[in-house]
Design a protein around this motif. Structure first.
Motif, PDB file in Angstrom:
ATOM      1  N   LEU A 293       0.837  -1.199   0.000  1.00  0.00           N
ATOM      2  CA  LEU A 293       0.000   0.000   0.000  1.00  0.00           C
ATOM      3  C   LEU A 293       0.875   1.255   0.000  1.00  0.00           C
ATOM      4  CD1 LEU A 293      -2.857   1.131   0.005  1.00  0.00           C
ATOM      5  CD2 LEU A 293      -2.848   0.952   2.507  1.00  0.00           C
ATOM      6  N   SER A 294       1.975   1.234   0.726  1.00  0.00           N
ATOM      7  CA  SER A 294       2.906   2.364   0.718  1.00  0.00           C
ATOM      8  C   SER A 294       3.442   2.608  -0.692  1.00  0.00           C
ATOM      9  CB  SER A 294       4.076   2.122   1.669  1.00  0.00           C
ATOM     10  OG  SER A 294       3.666   2.219   2.996  1.00  0.00           O
ATOM     11  N   LEU A 295       3.748   1.538  -1.404  1.00  0.00           N
ATOM     12  CA  LEU A 295       4.228   1.682  -2.781  1.00  0.00           C
ATOM     13  C   LEU A 295       3.130   2.219  -3.694  1.00  0.00           C
ATOM     14  CD1 LEU A 295       6.444  -1.523  -3.081  1.00  0.00           C
ATOM     15  CD2 LEU A 295       7.144   0.831  -2.558  1.00  0.00           C
ATOM     16  N   ALA A 296       1.889   1.836  -3.440  1.00  0.00           N
ATOM     17  CA  ALA A 296       0.764   2.387  -4.202  1.00  0.00           C
ATOM     18  C   ALA A 296       0.618   3.885  -3.912  1.00  0.00           C
ATOM     19  CB  ALA A 296      -0.523   1.641  -3.863  1.00  0.00           C
ATOM     20  N   TYR A 297       0.844   4.280  -2.665  1.00  0.00           N
ATOM     21  CA  TYR A 297       0.805   5.700  -2.312  1.00  0.00           C
ATOM     22  C   TYR A 297       1.922   6.453  -3.027  1.00  0.00           C
ATOM     23  CZ  TYR A 297      -2.940   5.971   1.109  1.00  0.00           C
ATOM     24  OH  TYR A 297      -4.168   6.001   1.704  1.00  0.00           O
ATOM     25  N   PHE A 298       3.086   5.834  -3.160  1.00  0.00           N
ATOM     26  CA  PHE A 298       4.181   6.448  -3.912  1.00  0.00           C
ATOM     27  C   PHE A 298       3.709   6.795  -5.323  1.00  0.00           C
ATOM     28  CE2 PHE A 298       7.438   5.500  -7.150  1.00  0.00           C
ATOM     29  CZ  PHE A 298       8.263   6.609  -6.954  1.00  0.00           C
TER      30      PHE A 298
ATOM     31  N   PRO B  93      -9.583  14.215  -2.092  1.00  0.00           N
ATOM     32  CA  PRO B  93      -8.393  13.365  -2.242  1.00  0.00           C
ATOM     33  C   PRO B  93      -7.563  13.281  -0.960  1.00  0.00           C
ATOM     34  CG  PRO B  93      -8.658  14.718  -4.186  1.00  0.00           C
ATOM     35  CD  PRO B  93      -9.667  15.208  -3.189  1.00  0.00           C
ATOM     36  N   HIS B  94      -7.393  14.393  -0.259  1.00  0.00           N
ATOM     37  CA  HIS B  94      -6.626  14.346   0.990  1.00  0.00           C
ATOM     38  C   HIS B  94      -7.398  13.599   2.070  1.00  0.00           C
ATOM     39  CE1 HIS B  94      -3.277  17.540   0.565  1.00  0.00           C
ATOM     40  NE2 HIS B  94      -3.492  16.933  -0.587  1.00  0.00           N
ATOM     41  N   LEU B  95      -8.702  13.798   2.133  1.00  0.00           N
ATOM     42  CA  LEU B  95      -9.501  13.072   3.121  1.00  0.00           C
ATOM     43  C   LEU B  95      -9.465  11.567   2.849  1.00  0.00           C
ATOM     44  CD1 LEU B  95     -12.628  15.399   3.360  1.00  0.00           C
ATOM     45  CD2 LEU B  95     -10.796  15.167   5.044  1.00  0.00           C
ATOM     46  N   ALA B  96      -9.587  11.196   1.584  1.00  0.00           N
ATOM     47  CA  ALA B  96      -9.614   9.772   1.226  1.00  0.00           C
ATOM     48  C   ALA B  96      -8.244   9.122   1.440  1.00  0.00           C
ATOM     49  CB  ALA B  96     -10.061   9.603  -0.226  1.00  0.00           C
ATOM     50  N   LEU B  97      -7.192   9.750   0.925  1.00  0.00           N
ATOM     51  CA  LEU B  97      -5.850   9.188   1.112  1.00  0.00           C
ATOM     52  C   LEU B  97      -5.483   9.145   2.579  1.00  0.00           C
ATOM     53  CD1 LEU B  97      -3.811  10.849  -1.777  1.00  0.00           C
ATOM     54  CD2 LEU B  97      -4.358   8.431  -1.540  1.00  0.00           C
TER      55      LEU B  97
END
Length: 136
Positions: free
Chosen positions: A7-12, A116-120
């Motif tokens: 998930l961290s890599l997906a956030y990248f 987007p900030h709320l969801a992420l």
């Protein structure tokens, strides 16, 4: 590699896409608004790239690092999205320090700019707190 590391890599990837929005022809209008909704400046781009690098390092390093990224990043971005609704500006790019508050607003533009900030942020806090894919 655990689920949190993936998930961290997906956030990248997601954050690098956010950082590139101003540089893809056709995604900004004549006023410099991405998708005709919000403006991203060099401070926003730097914030997205720094967050992306943090996500990449955490995802590669360990489950514990990925969990810490999810919780800290999530709280920061979730709070930034909330501030966006109340003031029209976030605090991560120092917008609340350089602009007068526009007041609480749930207009379509404000929603689309802050969701987007709320969801992420919300997903990251949930995933980190739940400790999904924990190797223990």
């Amino acid at each position: 590699m655990t689920s949190l590391q993936k998930l961290s890599l997906a956030y990248f990837i997601a954050l690098m896409i956010a950082a590139s929005l101003n540089y893809v022809p056709g995604l900004t209008d004549a006023n410099g608004l991405a998708f005709g909704i919000f403006a991203l400046d060099i401070y926003d781009d730097a914030l997205h790239v720094a967050s992306a690098i943090w996500a990449l390092i955490a995802g590669i390093k360990s489950h514990r690092a990925a969990r810490m990224f999810m919780i800290l990043f999530g709280l920061a971005y979730l709070g930034d999205g909330v501030f966006g609704f109340f003031t029209g500006y976030g605090y991560l790019d120092l917008g609340i320090l350089t602009n007068a508050s526009l007041g609480l607003d749930f207009s379509l533009g404000r929603v689309l700019a802050n969701v987007p900030h709320l969801a992420l942020g919300g997903l990251a806090v949930w995933a980190g707190a739940k400790n999904i894919g924990s190797p223990e």
